[in-house]
Write a protein that holds these residues in place. Structure first.
Motif, mmCIF file in Angstrom:
data_model
loop_
_atom_site.group_PDB
_atom_site.id
_atom_site.type_symbol
_atom_site.label_atom_id
_atom_site.label_comp_id
_atom_site.label_asym_id
_atom_site.label_seq_id
_atom_site.Cartn_x
_atom_site.Cartn_y
_atom_site.Cartn_z
ATOM 1 N N PHE A 14 3.778 3.236 1.780
ATOM 2 C CA PHE A 14 4.439 3.383 0.380
ATOM 3 C C PHE A 14 3.505 2.723 -0.686
ATOM 4 C CE2 PHE A 14 8.042 2.890 3.272
ATOM 5 C CZ PHE A 14 8.957 4.152 2.770
ATOM 6 N N ARG A 15 3.380 3.150 -1.832
ATOM 7 C CA ARG A 15 2.563 2.873 -2.760
ATOM 8 C C ARG A 15 3.522 3.100 -4.083
ATOM 9 N NH1 ARG A 15 -3.811 3.691 -5.065
ATOM 10 N NH2 ARG A 15 -3.628 1.524 -6.123
ATOM 11 N N ASP A 16 3.536 1.898 -4.971
ATOM 12 C CA ASP A 16 4.384 1.602 -5.976
ATOM 13 C C ASP A 16 5.794 2.336 -5.608
ATOM 14 O OD1 ASP A 16 4.893 0.818 -8.397
ATOM 15 O OD2 ASP A 16 4.268 2.565 -9.623
ATOM 16 N N GLY A 17 6.533 2.148 -4.464
ATOM 17 C CA GLY A 17 7.837 2.450 -4.090
ATOM 18 C C GLY A 17 7.762 3.895 -3.715
ATOM 19 N N GLU A 18 6.638 4.657 -3.898
ATOM 20 C CA GLU A 18 6.736 6.134 -3.594
ATOM 21 C C GLU A 18 5.908 6.316 -2.123
ATOM 22 O OE1 GLU A 18 7.739 8.949 -5.211
ATOM 23 O OE2 GLU A 18 8.712 7.294 -6.655
ATOM 24 N N PRO A 19 6.625 7.130 -1.039
ATOM 25 C CA PRO A 19 6.288 7.303 0.085
ATOM 26 C C PRO A 19 4.982 8.057 0.145
ATOM 27 C CG PRO A 19 8.044 8.680 -0.248
ATOM 28 C CD PRO A 19 8.174 7.743 -1.249
ATOM 29 N N MET A 25 -4.278 7.806 -3.785
ATOM 30 C CA MET A 25 -4.319 8.066 -5.074
ATOM 31 C C MET A 25 -3.487 9.271 -5.504
ATOM 32 S SD MET A 25 -8.271 7.271 -5.283
ATOM 33 C CE MET A 25 -8.470 7.692 -7.226
ATOM 34 N N ALA A 26 -2.672 9.941 -4.409
ATOM 35 C CA ALA A 26 -1.856 11.044 -4.893
ATOM 36 C C ALA A 26 -0.955 10.994 -6.008
ATOM 37 C CB ALA A 26 -1.175 11.464 -3.473
ATOM 38 N N ASN A 27 -0.654 9.720 -6.152
ATOM 39 C CA ASN A 27 0.500 9.552 -7.281
ATOM 40 C C ASN A 27 -0.309 8.924 -8.526
ATOM 41 O OD1 ASN A 27 2.690 10.738 -5.665
ATOM 42 N ND2 ASN A 27 2.869 8.556 -4.705
ATOM 43 N N GLY A 28 -1.447 9.091 -8.579
ATOM 44 C CA GLY A 28 -2.035 8.608 -9.997
ATOM 45 C C GLY A 28 -2.594 7.138 -9.951
ATOM 46 N N GLY A 29 -2.460 6.300 -8.809
ATOM 47 C CA GLY A 29 -2.923 5.076 -8.587
ATOM 48 C C GLY A 29 -4.502 5.011 -8.531
ATOM 49 N N SER A 30 -5.152 3.705 -8.897
ATOM 50 C CA SER A 30 -6.322 3.559 -8.755
ATOM 51 C C SER A 30 -6.874 3.577 -7.232
ATOM 52 C CB SER A 30 -6.688 2.067 -9.401
ATOM 53 O OG SER A 30 -6.100 1.091 -8.743
ATOM 54 N N ASN A 31 -8.112 3.553 -6.955
ATOM 55 C CA ASN A 31 -8.869 3.682 -5.783
ATOM 56 C C ASN A 31 -8.935 2.191 -5.273
ATOM 57 O OD1 ASN A 31 -10.204 4.137 -3.408
ATOM 58 N ND2 ASN A 31 -12.232 4.351 -4.531
ATOM 59 N N PRO A 32 -8.168 1.675 -4.110
ATOM 60 C CA PRO A 32 -8.265 0.554 -3.825
ATOM 61 C C PRO A 32 -9.186 0.049 -2.580
ATOM 62 C CG PRO A 32 -6.278 1.819 -2.607
ATOM 63 C CD PRO A 32 -7.075 2.631 -3.495
ATOM 64 N N VAL A 33 -9.982 1.253 -2.257
ATOM 65 C CA VAL A 33 -10.972 1.276 -1.161
ATOM 66 C C VAL A 33 -12.265 1.135 -1.656
ATOM 67 C CG1 VAL A 33 -11.702 2.051 1.305
ATOM 68 C CG2 VAL A 33 -9.196 2.347 0.761
ATOM 69 N N VAL A 65 -12.326 8.031 5.346
ATOM 70 C CA VAL A 65 -12.141 7.023 4.183
ATOM 71 C C VAL A 65 -12.134 7.919 2.861
ATOM 72 C CG1 VAL A 65 -13.177 5.515 2.714
ATOM 73 C CG2 VAL A 65 -13.557 5.228 5.181
ATOM 74 N N GLY A 66 -12.579 8.871 2.819
ATOM 75 C CA GLY A 66 -12.321 10.039 1.649
ATOM 76 C C GLY A 66 -10.818 10.585 1.851
ATOM 77 N N ARG A 67 -10.165 10.747 2.968
ATOM 78 C CA ARG A 67 -8.952 11.360 2.942
ATOM 79 C C ARG A 67 -7.938 10.203 2.597
ATOM 80 N NH1 ARG A 67 -9.535 14.458 8.752
ATOM 81 N NH2 ARG A 67 -10.719 16.346 7.848
ATOM 82 N N LEU A 68 -8.222 8.992 2.969
ATOM 83 C CA LEU A 68 -7.291 7.868 2.823
ATOM 84 C C LEU A 68 -7.236 7.599 1.293
ATOM 85 C CD1 LEU A 68 -5.668 5.378 3.681
ATOM 86 C CD2 LEU A 68 -7.863 4.250 4.207
ATOM 87 N N ARG A 69 -8.467 7.706 0.810
ATOM 88 C CA ARG A 69 -8.439 7.448 -0.767
ATOM 89 C C ARG A 69 -7.540 8.414 -1.603
ATOM 90 N NH1 ARG A 69 -14.805 6.003 -1.070
ATOM 91 N NH2 ARG A 69 -14.657 3.735 -0.997
ATOM 92 N N LYS A 70 -7.743 9.573 -1.021
ATOM 93 C CA LYS A 70 -7.153 10.809 -1.693
ATOM 94 C C LYS A 70 -5.604 10.733 -1.465
ATOM 95 C CE LYS A 70 -6.914 15.818 -1.785
ATOM 96 N NZ LYS A 70 -7.309 17.113 -1.208
ATOM 97 N N ALA A 71 -5.104 10.190 -0.463
ATOM 98 C CA ALA A 71 -3.526 9.804 -0.210
ATOM 99 C C ALA A 71 -3.102 8.868 -0.788
ATOM 100 C CB ALA A 71 -3.392 9.652 1.415
#
Length: 229
Positions: free
Chosen positions: A150-155, A210-218, A202-208
């Protein structure tokens, strides 16, 4: 080493003791590597990078205490937990073992059930995802038991490789993982994977993430690898 199973290096010069430990550790789901003396142990620690070390005090040539001291003095290996086994039960011996850097000290003869419990305790510190723990970093939550993120509560929807990649990065936020280390942990040493494949995942992980608009954590560490945060 395969990526999903925690690995343990047994350093014990008595073959019967080695086999008993190997049998019980494999039954608990560990991958096991064995050494029968200190020199072999020091070589295997660098080659195999185990998650845990079970180290006997009384070894031929290089003692268990000296092996422990060298492992803990090396920045590359000092983070590996060491559980020392010894027939020396005096308080002074326990203190010496712990002061040398051992993370736990078990006196022979020991209960196998108790030893396994102590190893699991150490593993929770170093590879919490293998113990079904929830990991949290900022607004990212990884539930290894339910295999959900989950990121920011969203799956979030991650593939199996991206999930393993994220769980590795979340075990030690801020640590820089080289591509070789990620290859060993996420894919396993027995599988050939081109280094560029790591960058793709890693690119796919970043995309997932950031899917809901979050910043890139990697974070990319140029010429080295990747880190979370």
């Amino acid at each position: 080493m395969t990526s999903n199973q925690p690995s343990v290096l047994i350093v014990e010069d008595e073959s019967a003791q080695r086999e008993v430990l190997k049998y019980n550790l494999e039954a608990e789901g560990f991958e096991v590597v064995m050494a029968e003396n200190g020199d072999e142990a020091l070589l295997l620690v660098r080659e195999e990078n185990p998650d845990l070390i079970v180290l006997d005090w009384m070894l031929p040539n290089v003692s268990g205490i000296e092996v422990c001291r060298r492992i803990k003095a090396d920045p590359e290996t000092r983070g590996i937990p060491i559980v020392m086994l010894s027939a020396r039960g005096d308080e002074g011996d326990r203190v010496r073992g712990l002061e040398t850097g051992a993370d736990d000290y078990v006196v022979k003869p020991y209960s196998v059930v108790e030893l396994m419990a102590r190893l699991r305790t150490q593993l929770r510190r170093t590879r919490p995802t293998t113990m079904g723990e929830r990991l949290v970093h900022d607004d990212i939550v990884l539930d290894s038991a339910e295999h959900r993120v989950f990121r920011d509560g969203e799956p979030l929807h991650l593939g199996p490789t991206e999930f393993r990649l994220l769980s590795t990065l979340m075990e030690k936020p801020g640590r820089v993982w080289t591509r070789e280390q990620l290859l060993d942990r996420v894919w396993g040493r027995d599988i050939y994977v081109d280094m560029r494949t790591i960058d793709v995942h890693v690119g796919r992980l970043r995309k997932a993430l950031m899917a809901n608009g979050g910043s890139n954590p990697v974070r990319t560490v140029r010429g080295t690898g990747y880190a979370l945060g």
